[in-house]
Write a protein that holds these residues in place. Structure first.
Motif, PDB file in Angstrom:
ATOM      1  N   THR A   1       0.837  -1.198   0.000  1.00 19.96           N
ATOM      2  CA  THR A   1       0.000   0.000   0.000  1.00 19.96           C
ATOM      3  C   THR A   1       0.867   1.243   0.000  1.00 19.96           C
ATOM      4  O   THR A   1       2.070   1.206   0.299  1.00 19.96           O
ATOM      5  CB  THR A   1      -0.907   0.008   1.243  1.00 19.96           C
ATOM      6  N   SER A   2       0.250   2.351  -0.331  1.00 21.13           N
ATOM      7  CA  SER A   2       0.992   3.613  -0.351  1.00 21.13           C
ATOM      8  C   SER A   2       1.417   4.012   1.061  1.00 21.13           C
ATOM      9  O   SER A   2       2.432   4.677   1.254  1.00 21.13           O
ATOM     10  CB  SER A   2       0.146   4.716  -0.978  1.00 21.13           C
ATOM     11  N   ARG A   3       0.647   3.552   2.059  1.00 19.60           N
ATOM     12  CA  ARG A   3       0.999   3.855   3.446  1.00 19.60           C
ATOM     13  C   ARG A   3       2.295   3.143   3.830  1.00 19.60           C
ATOM     14  O   ARG A   3       3.152   3.706   4.504  1.00 19.60           O
ATOM     15  CB  ARG A   3      -0.142   3.413   4.353  1.00 19.60           C
ATOM     16  N   THR A   4       2.438   1.883   3.406  1.00 18.77           N
ATOM     17  CA  THR A   4       3.659   1.133   3.688  1.00 18.77           C
ATOM     18  C   THR A   4       4.849   1.755   2.977  1.00 18.77           C
ATOM     19  O   THR A   4       5.928   1.885   3.553  1.00 18.77           O
ATOM     20  CB  THR A   4       3.481  -0.335   3.238  1.00 18.77           C
ATOM     21  N   VAL A   5       4.652   2.138   1.736  1.00 17.51           N
ATOM     22  CA  VAL A   5       5.730   2.772   0.975  1.00 17.51           C
ATOM     23  C   VAL A   5       6.146   4.074   1.648  1.00 17.51           C
ATOM     24  O   VAL A   5       7.342   4.374   1.775  1.00 17.51           O
ATOM     25  CB  VAL A   5       5.293   3.006  -0.492  1.00 17.51           C
ATOM     26  N   ALA A   6       5.184   4.851   2.103  1.00 19.26           N
ATOM     27  CA  ALA A   6       5.494   6.121   2.760  1.00 19.26           C
ATOM     28  C   ALA A   6       6.249   5.888   4.062  1.00 19.26           C
ATOM     29  O   ALA A   6       7.197   6.626   4.379  1.00 19.26           O
ATOM     30  CB  ALA A   6       4.209   6.898   3.032  1.00 19.26           C
ATOM     31  N   THR A   7       5.872   4.845   4.814  1.00 24.13           N
ATOM     32  CA  THR A   7       6.561   4.547   6.069  1.00 24.13           C
ATOM     33  C   THR A   7       8.000   4.130   5.808  1.00 24.13           C
ATOM     34  O   THR A   7       8.923   4.571   6.500  1.00 24.13           O
ATOM     35  CB  THR A   7       5.806   3.429   6.833  1.00 24.13           C
TER      36      THR A   7
ATOM     37  N   ARG B   1       9.811   4.875   3.164  1.00 18.77           N
ATOM     38  CA  ARG B   1      10.533   6.037   2.642  1.00 18.77           C
ATOM     39  C   ARG B   1      10.922   6.978   3.783  1.00 18.77           C
ATOM     40  O   ARG B   1      12.059   7.461   3.857  1.00 18.77           O
ATOM     41  CB  ARG B   1       9.657   6.771   1.623  1.00 18.77           C
ATOM     42  N   ARG B   2       9.974   7.220   4.702  1.00 19.82           N
ATOM     43  CA  ARG B   2      10.243   8.117   5.831  1.00 19.82           C
ATOM     44  C   ARG B   2      11.347   7.546   6.726  1.00 19.82           C
ATOM     45  O   ARG B   2      12.240   8.276   7.159  1.00 19.82           O
ATOM     46  CB  ARG B   2       8.961   8.312   6.637  1.00 19.82           C
TER      47      ARG B   2
END
Length: 122
Positions: A7-13, A15-16
């Motif tokens: 998910t985009s949430r996992t990718v964002a986590t 990346r952060r």
């Protein structure tokens, strides 16, 4: 084994986290030791021997840890208790309870008796 879509949430986590760890590592790599002369009026201390520093910073805490561990475990071992993980529980352990088991407990002798345990009344 189930595969779930990323998910985009996992990718964002991820990346952060990568940015945070990368920037922290870069700052630590850029930081150098402080170079300063001894202030005026201060004595110039002799360099500390590496073995002495190792003994002071490592040996003393290790010795204190061993002393504390001995103070905890030696009395239990002297009493013959098992100190291994997953050791069986001590049989008939009732701290402050009757010595002969439940036979010593007083039975209720009437409707108003307080003997026999909790009454579950408010």
């Amino acid at each position: 084994m189930s595969t779930q879509p990323v998910t985009s949430r996992t990718v964002a986590t991820v990346r952060r986290t990568t940015i945070l760890l990368g920037s922290s590592a870069a700052l630590l790599a850029l930081a150098g030791p402080a170079r300063a002369d001894v202030a005026e009026g201060w004595s110039d201390p002799a360099p500390v021997d590496g073995v002495e520093a190792l003994l002071l910073l490592g040996g003393i805490p290790l010795a204190l840890g061993l002393i504390i561990m001995a103070m905890v475990y030696v009395p239990a071992m002297v009493r013959g208790e098992r100190i291994a993980p997953n050791a069986p529980l001590v049989e008939n352990q009732w701290i402050g309870g009757p010595r002969q088991g439940t036979a010593e407990l007083a039975a209720p002798d009437g409707a108003d008796s307080q003997a026999g345990g909790a009454s579950a009344r408010w």
